[in-house]
Design a protein around this motif. Structure first.
Motif, short mmCIF file in Angstrom:
data_model
loop_
_atom_site.label_atom_id
_atom_site.label_comp_id
_atom_site.label_asym_id
_atom_site.label_seq_id
_atom_site.Cartn_x
_atom_site.Cartn_y
_atom_site.Cartn_z
N THR A 197 60.76 19.07 23.34
CA THR A 197 61.51 18.09 22.64
C THR A 197 60.86 17.04 21.85
OG1 THR A 197 62.39 16.82 24.52
CG2 THR A 197 63.63 18.66 24.04
N ALA A 198 61.41 16.28 20.85
CA ALA A 198 61.06 15.17 20.23
C ALA A 198 62.09 14.35 19.80
CB ALA A 198 60.05 15.59 19.20
N ASP A 199 61.97 12.89 19.46
CA ASP A 199 62.80 12.42 19.08
C ASP A 199 62.96 12.15 17.63
OD1 ASP A 199 64.69 9.46 19.44
OD2 ASP A 199 63.17 9.17 17.89
N TYR A 200 64.30 12.50 17.15
CA TYR A 200 64.80 12.43 15.86
C TYR A 200 65.66 11.56 15.56
CZ TYR A 200 66.20 13.89 11.14
OH TYR A 200 66.58 14.02 9.75
N ASN A 201 65.59 10.29 14.87
CA ASN A 201 66.71 9.22 14.61
C ASN A 201 67.42 9.02 16.00
OD1 ASN A 201 65.97 9.19 12.01
ND2 ASN A 201 67.53 10.43 11.20
N GLY A 202 66.68 9.04 17.01
CA GLY A 202 67.19 8.38 18.22
C GLY A 202 67.77 9.50 18.95
N GLN A 203 68.01 10.59 18.41
CA GLN A 203 68.56 11.94 19.15
C GLN A 203 67.15 12.87 19.72
OE1 GLN A 203 71.16 14.10 16.77
NE2 GLN A 203 71.41 15.50 18.18
N LEU A 204 67.32 13.28 20.91
CA LEU A 204 66.31 14.42 21.40
C LEU A 204 66.56 15.55 21.01
CD1 LEU A 204 63.71 13.75 23.28
CD2 LEU A 204 65.26 14.53 25.16
N VAL A 205 65.64 16.31 20.09
CA VAL A 205 65.82 17.52 19.59
C VAL A 205 65.00 18.56 20.16
CG1 VAL A 205 65.78 18.83 17.33
CG2 VAL A 205 66.68 16.41 17.50
N TYR A 206 65.43 19.61 20.35
CA TYR A 206 64.32 20.69 20.84
C TYR A 206 63.97 21.42 19.82
CZ TYR A 206 67.33 24.96 20.60
OH TYR A 206 67.87 26.20 20.29
N LEU A 207 62.43 21.89 19.85
CA LEU A 207 61.68 22.19 18.92
C LEU A 207 61.95 23.68 18.53
CD1 LEU A 207 58.40 20.53 19.47
CD2 LEU A 207 60.35 19.70 18.19
N CYS A 208 63.38 23.85 17.72
CA CYS A 208 63.40 25.45 17.38
C CYS A 208 63.67 25.30 15.94
CB CYS A 208 64.48 25.81 18.19
SG CYS A 208 65.34 27.40 17.59
N ASP A 209 63.45 26.20 15.18
CA ASP A 209 63.87 26.27 13.61
C ASP A 209 65.24 26.43 13.45
OD1 ASP A 209 64.02 28.91 14.40
OD2 ASP A 209 62.48 29.38 12.90
N ILE A 210 65.92 27.60 14.23
CA ILE A 210 67.23 27.73 13.90
C ILE A 210 68.13 26.42 14.59
CG2 ILE A 210 69.23 29.26 14.44
CD1 ILE A 210 67.00 30.26 12.69
N GLY A 211 67.83 26.02 15.83
CA GLY A 211 68.35 24.94 16.26
C GLY A 211 68.49 23.64 15.36
#
Length: 288
Positions: A197-211
């Motif tokens: 996962t990585a931070d995106y605008n304060g939100q934790l996002v898992y590294l999946c293209d579809i997600g």
């Protein structure tokens, strides 16, 4: 760049290799420095539905850069594309199980139903040992991350060594809410392998293209590219593994979607920084 020892890749005909480099592109500059210690990169590619062209495009890009990766395959896809899966395995890709059918929901099934389904799926994907088409299957990721305690029992029953149905700091086993690397699954015999996962605008996002492309995020290609580059920088700075999930029918379809170039840019940025490994190799590193 240094890579982990694994089985020797079969010899590729010169014409096929040239075609691969032309289609996928090849890094123009050789790596002059050793990879960052602890930065192990596992690319997971899903093979399902009717996609073959996108999967081929992605695996060609990885092969052109001599990068290890794991292809997660559904049994129905393997039944329709047996020779393709065999060829990917012979080229050096690890093959792992992604259930029997696209969209199945294991968490809604009984233990017996799950055992029957995954037994048949694993058998279909493994092929025939006496026929010389056997592919060892040690890893698994459930469709839509749908799983429960019965699923874990089935994985033990079938002898799987790892399950990648987890997301670092988002979807985890009890007591492992901060783990970003493979860890032994409590009360089971396999390892949990979380998608990074990585931070995106304060939100934790898992590294999946579809997600990232669907749901509430709907990241553009440019935003997806930035997320991948940020995740790479964070993994490099913290000397930790990076696990990225892509799909042939999405990332690999550069005519319909805009995630292809970000993926290639990520590979080129990462090629001299990290050590590319299969899912099983990554698990082995953290089980020693």
């Amino acid at each position: 760049m240094k890579y982990l020892d694994r089985r020797t890749k079969p010899f590729l005909a010169a014409s096929l290799l040239i075609m691969t480099l032309v289609i996928a592109g090849c890094p123009s500059q050789p790596c002059t420095e050793d990879p960052v210690e602890g930065l192990y990169i596992n690319i997971q590619v899903d093979a399902e539905n009717d996609d073959t062209a996108g999967l081929t495009r992605i695996t060609n890009a990885l092969r052109a850069r001599d990068m290890d990766a794991t292809v997660y395959v559904t049994a129905d896809y393997a039944n329709q594309n047996a020779s393709k899966i065999q060829n990917l395995y012979k080229q050096g890709f690890e093959i792992a199980l992604h259930g029997y059918y696209t969209g199945e929901q294991l968490a809604t099934m009984t233990y017996d139903a799950q055992l029957d389904l995954l037994t048949r799926a694993k058998t279909a994907l493994e092929g025939c040992q006496p026929c010389g088409t056997y592919v060892p299957i040690t890893g698994f990721r459930p469709q839509y991350f749908s799983q429960n305690a019965d699923t874990y029992k089935v994985l033990d029953e079938l002898g799987f060594s790892y399950n990648s149905g987890f997301k670092a700091q988002l979807l985890f086993a009890e007591g492992h809410d901060t783990d970003i690397a493979p860890y032994p699954m409590p009360e089971n015999n396999f390892y949990a392998l979380p998608i990074s996962t990585a931070d995106y605008n304060g939100q934790l996002v898992y590294l999946c293209d579809i997600g990232s492309a669907q749901g509430s995020l709907k990241l553009t290609g440019e935003q997806w590219s930035q997320l991948l580059q940020d995740a790479l920088a964070q993994a490099e700075a913290n000397h930790r593994p990076l696990v990225v999930l892509v799909h042939g029918w999405y990332t690999g379809d550069k005519s319909e979607y805009d995630y292809w170039q970000p993926f290639i840019d990520f590979l080129d940025a990462a090629q001299c920084k990290g050590t590319f490994v299969t899912s099983q190799e990554l698990v082995d590193l953290f089980s020693e």
